[in-house]
Write a protein that holds these residues in place. Sequence first.
Motif, PDB file in Angstrom:
ATOM      1  N   UNK A   1       0.833  -1.207   0.000  1.00 58.26           N
ATOM      2  CA  UNK A   1       0.000   0.000   0.000  1.00 58.26           C
ATOM      3  C   UNK A   1       0.865   1.253   0.000  1.00 58.26           C
ATOM      4  N   UNK A   2       1.961   1.231   0.741  1.00 54.13           N
ATOM      5  CA  UNK A   2       2.870   2.381   0.768  1.00 54.13           C
ATOM      6  C   UNK A   2       3.481   2.616  -0.617  1.00 54.13           C
ATOM      7  N   UNK A   3       3.896   1.538  -1.292  1.00 57.58           N
ATOM      8  CA  UNK A   3       4.465   1.661  -2.638  1.00 57.58           C
ATOM      9  C   UNK A   3       3.439   2.250  -3.595  1.00 57.58           C
ATOM     10  N   UNK A   4       2.182   1.823  -3.479  1.00 59.71           N
ATOM     11  CA  UNK A   4       1.150   2.314  -4.396  1.00 59.71           C
ATOM     12  C   UNK A   4       0.854   3.793  -4.164  1.00 59.71           C
ATOM     13  N   UNK A   5       0.884   4.225  -2.917  1.00 64.48           N
ATOM     14  CA  UNK A   5       0.730   5.657  -2.632  1.00 64.48           C
ATOM     15  C   UNK A   5       1.873   6.442  -3.277  1.00 64.48           C
ATOM     16  N   UNK A   6       3.091   5.905  -3.165  1.00 69.04           N
ATOM     17  CA  UNK A   6       4.266   6.596  -3.714  1.00 69.04           C
ATOM     18  C   UNK A   6       4.206   6.688  -5.223  1.00 69.04           C
ATOM     19  N   UNK A   7       3.937   5.571  -5.912  1.00 63.98           N
ATOM     20  CA  UNK A   7       4.056   5.645  -7.371  1.00 63.98           C
ATOM     21  C   UNK A   7       2.858   6.316  -8.033  1.00 63.98           C
ATOM     22  N   UNK A   8       1.706   6.343  -7.368  1.00 68.43           N
ATOM     23  CA  UNK A   8       0.629   7.174  -7.911  1.00 68.43           C
ATOM     24  C   UNK A   8       0.923   8.654  -7.686  1.00 68.43           C
ATOM     25  N   UNK A   9       1.622   8.967  -6.584  1.00 69.37           N
ATOM     26  CA  UNK A   9       1.980  10.357  -6.297  1.00 69.37           C
ATOM     27  C   UNK A   9       3.065  10.880  -7.236  1.00 69.37           C
ATOM     28  N   UNK A  10       3.781   9.977  -7.899  1.00 68.39           N
ATOM     29  CA  UNK A  10       4.777  10.383  -8.888  1.00 68.39           C
ATOM     30  C   UNK A  10       4.108  10.861 -10.177  1.00 68.39           C
ATOM     31  N   UNK A  11       2.928  10.305 -10.487  1.00 69.91           N
ATOM     32  CA  UNK A  11       2.298  10.581 -11.784  1.00 69.91           C
ATOM     33  C   UNK A  11       1.022  11.421 -11.696  1.00 69.91           C
ATOM     34  N   UNK A  12       0.134  11.114 -10.746  1.00 69.64           N
ATOM     35  CA  UNK A  12      -1.194  11.727 -10.752  1.00 69.64           C
ATOM     36  C   UNK A  12      -1.178  13.231 -10.461  1.00 69.64           C
ATOM     37  N   UNK A  13      -0.414  13.740  -9.462  1.00 75.10           N
ATOM     38  CA  UNK A  13      -0.426  15.197  -9.238  1.00 75.10           C
ATOM     39  C   UNK A  13      -0.043  16.001 -10.481  1.00 75.10           C
ATOM     40  N   UNK A  14       0.951  15.519 -11.225  1.00 73.20           N
ATOM     41  CA  UNK A  14       1.340  16.215 -12.456  1.00 73.20           C
ATOM     42  C   UNK A  14       0.207  16.157 -13.482  1.00 73.20           C
ATOM     43  N   UNK A  15      -0.473  15.018 -13.548  1.00 69.73           N
ATOM     44  CA  UNK A  15      -1.600  14.864 -14.466  1.00 69.73           C
ATOM     45  C   UNK A  15      -2.716  15.852 -14.111  1.00 69.73           C
ATOM     46  N   UNK A  16      -2.994  15.990 -12.809  1.00 71.37           N
ATOM     47  CA  UNK A  16      -4.027  16.922 -12.352  1.00 71.37           C
ATOM     48  C   UNK A  16      -3.629  18.368 -12.658  1.00 71.37           C
TER      49      UNK A  16
ATOM     50  N   UNK B   1      -0.531   5.449 -29.063  1.00 68.92           N
ATOM     51  CA  UNK B   1      -0.693   6.334 -27.923  1.00 68.92           C
ATOM     52  C   UNK B   1      -2.004   6.120 -27.200  1.00 68.92           C
ATOM     53  N   UNK B   2      -3.100   5.997 -27.922  1.00 69.68           N
ATOM     54  CA  UNK B   2      -4.418   5.847 -27.317  1.00 69.68           C
ATOM     55  C   UNK B   2      -4.511   4.550 -26.522  1.00 69.68           C
ATOM     56  N   UNK B   3      -4.036   3.444 -27.112  1.00 66.59           N
ATOM     57  CA  UNK B   3      -4.096   2.149 -26.419  1.00 66.59           C
ATOM     58  C   UNK B   3      -3.193   2.155 -25.195  1.00 66.59           C
ATOM     59  N   UNK B   4      -1.979   2.699 -25.344  1.00 66.63           N
ATOM     60  CA  UNK B   4      -1.038   2.707 -24.238  1.00 66.63           C
ATOM     61  C   UNK B   4      -1.542   3.579 -23.092  1.00 66.63           C
ATOM     62  N   UNK B   5      -2.160   4.722 -23.419  1.00 63.37           N
ATOM     63  CA  UNK B   5      -2.717   5.586 -22.381  1.00 63.37           C
ATOM     64  C   UNK B   5      -3.817   4.854 -21.619  1.00 63.37           C
ATOM     65  N   UNK B   6      -4.630   4.107 -22.333  1.00 64.07           N
ATOM     66  CA  UNK B   6      -5.733   3.373 -21.704  1.00 64.07           C
ATOM     67  C   UNK B   6      -5.208   2.345 -20.704  1.00 64.07           C
ATOM     68  N   UNK B   7      -4.221   1.534 -21.125  1.00 65.08           N
ATOM     69  CA  UNK B   7      -3.704   0.497 -20.230  1.00 65.08           C
ATOM     70  C   UNK B   7      -2.841   1.072 -19.117  1.00 65.08           C
ATOM     71  N   UNK B   8      -2.165   2.193 -19.388  1.00 65.76           N
ATOM     72  CA  UNK B   8      -1.364   2.801 -18.330  1.00 65.76           C
ATOM     73  C   UNK B   8      -2.250   3.305 -17.195  1.00 65.76           C
ATOM     74  N   UNK B   9      -3.485   3.722 -17.520  1.00 65.75           N
ATOM     75  CA  UNK B   9      -4.406   4.167 -16.474  1.00 65.75           C
ATOM     76  C   UNK B   9      -4.756   3.035 -15.515  1.00 65.75           C
ATOM     77  N   UNK B  10      -4.698   1.788 -16.004  1.00 60.95           N
ATOM     78  CA  UNK B  10      -4.979   0.654 -15.131  1.00 60.95           C
ATOM     79  C   UNK B  10      -3.918   0.537 -14.046  1.00 60.95           C
ATOM     80  N   UNK B  11      -2.626   0.581 -14.441  1.00 60.27           N
ATOM     81  CA  UNK B  11      -1.620   0.335 -13.411  1.00 60.27           C
ATOM     82  C   UNK B  11      -1.203   1.580 -12.643  1.00 60.27           C
ATOM     83  N   UNK B  12      -1.634   2.791 -13.072  1.00 61.57           N
ATOM     84  CA  UNK B  12      -1.318   3.967 -12.255  1.00 61.57           C
ATOM     85  C   UNK B  12      -2.536   4.497 -11.504  1.00 61.57           C
ATOM     86  N   UNK B  13      -3.750   4.089 -11.882  1.00 59.60           N
ATOM     87  CA  UNK B  13      -4.951   4.599 -11.229  1.00 59.60           C
ATOM     88  C   UNK B  13      -5.867   3.483 -10.731  1.00 59.60           C
ATOM     89  N   UNK B  14      -6.281   2.598 -11.648  1.00 53.82           N
ATOM     90  CA  UNK B  14      -7.307   1.600 -11.311  1.00 53.82           C
ATOM     91  C   UNK B  14      -6.804   0.594 -10.278  1.00 53.82           C
TER      92      UNK B  14
END
Length: 313
Positions: free
Chosen positions: A73-88, A274-287
């Motif tokens: 859970x700690x790792x998941x908090x860290x690696x989502x925090x690497x990507x999602x704040x910049x996305x927002x 790009x479209x397919x990769x963006x879709x699957x990347x959302x699974x491992x960084x968000x879903x």
Amino acid sequence: MEYTGKMTDKNLTIMKELVLLGFSDLPNFQGFLFGIILVIYICILLGNGLIIVITNVERALQTPMYFFLGNLSFVEICYTSVTIPRMLKNLWSQKRNISLLSCAVQLCFFLILAVTESFLLAVMAYDRYMAICKPLYYPLIMNHKMCIQMVIGSWVTGIPVIMGQTYQVFSVPFCGSNKLNHVFCDMPPLMKLACGHSSGNEFFIFIDCLLFALIPFLLILFSYTRILSTILKLPSITGRSKAFSTCSSHLMVVCLFYISGFIAYLQSMSSYSGRIDKFFSLFYIIVTPMVNPTIYSLRNKDFNRAMRKLFLK
């Protein structure tokens, strides 16, 4: 932003910064996407944070399985925090520029944390294997010292290789368009911007996937093959049901993480979409980080009891 250099007798535009296109192809949904991703990010922080708190304060959960779960859970908090704040930030401000240095730092931390999660999932599978297949040896082998060593090993194993790989990717000059068709700095879209032939980097990406994703996945598969064989031999239906319940949560998380990651990374650079990769990347960084706490809490009676006890206090 740019300057012109000369390489192999050809004038090339060498970038100092990139533009993360993200969801720019959906201009009418920027506010909606910002709201949805923000809510998901808050859920990720709260859900995984709750797991960390409960596994540390509840004495009944002071076992190797929950120790590894708290670290996951700690790792998941860290690696989502690497990507999602910049996305927002990009969705809110509509300013999508990112310097090459910031892009390299984001890629390096993201890959290190993704590799750490990959190894932690393998460690968790080994823990279940020892608990079910070798219960007499379990307390001796999976002691506190061994658990700490496994977690540290999961964190540090990939760091030298990932740092070297990141340096190699950004040592290749980027030329032509500076538009990165992705939601964050990831390896496949970056390689599309590289000048000249990138077959060497593609080969090293394949080796990285083999070492840090395929091998842990095969270890997980081997562990669960042995676990399944042992469970089917149990005489008690209640025992089989309890064993299946213990392992099913971890298996669901493994499938979500690896399937989306393999599809995104093992496709050829020439066939990168790009479209397919963006879709699957959302699974491992968000879903995946969002549903993991739900999967573990809803399917685990011990965790449910500890959560109710904590809230009652």
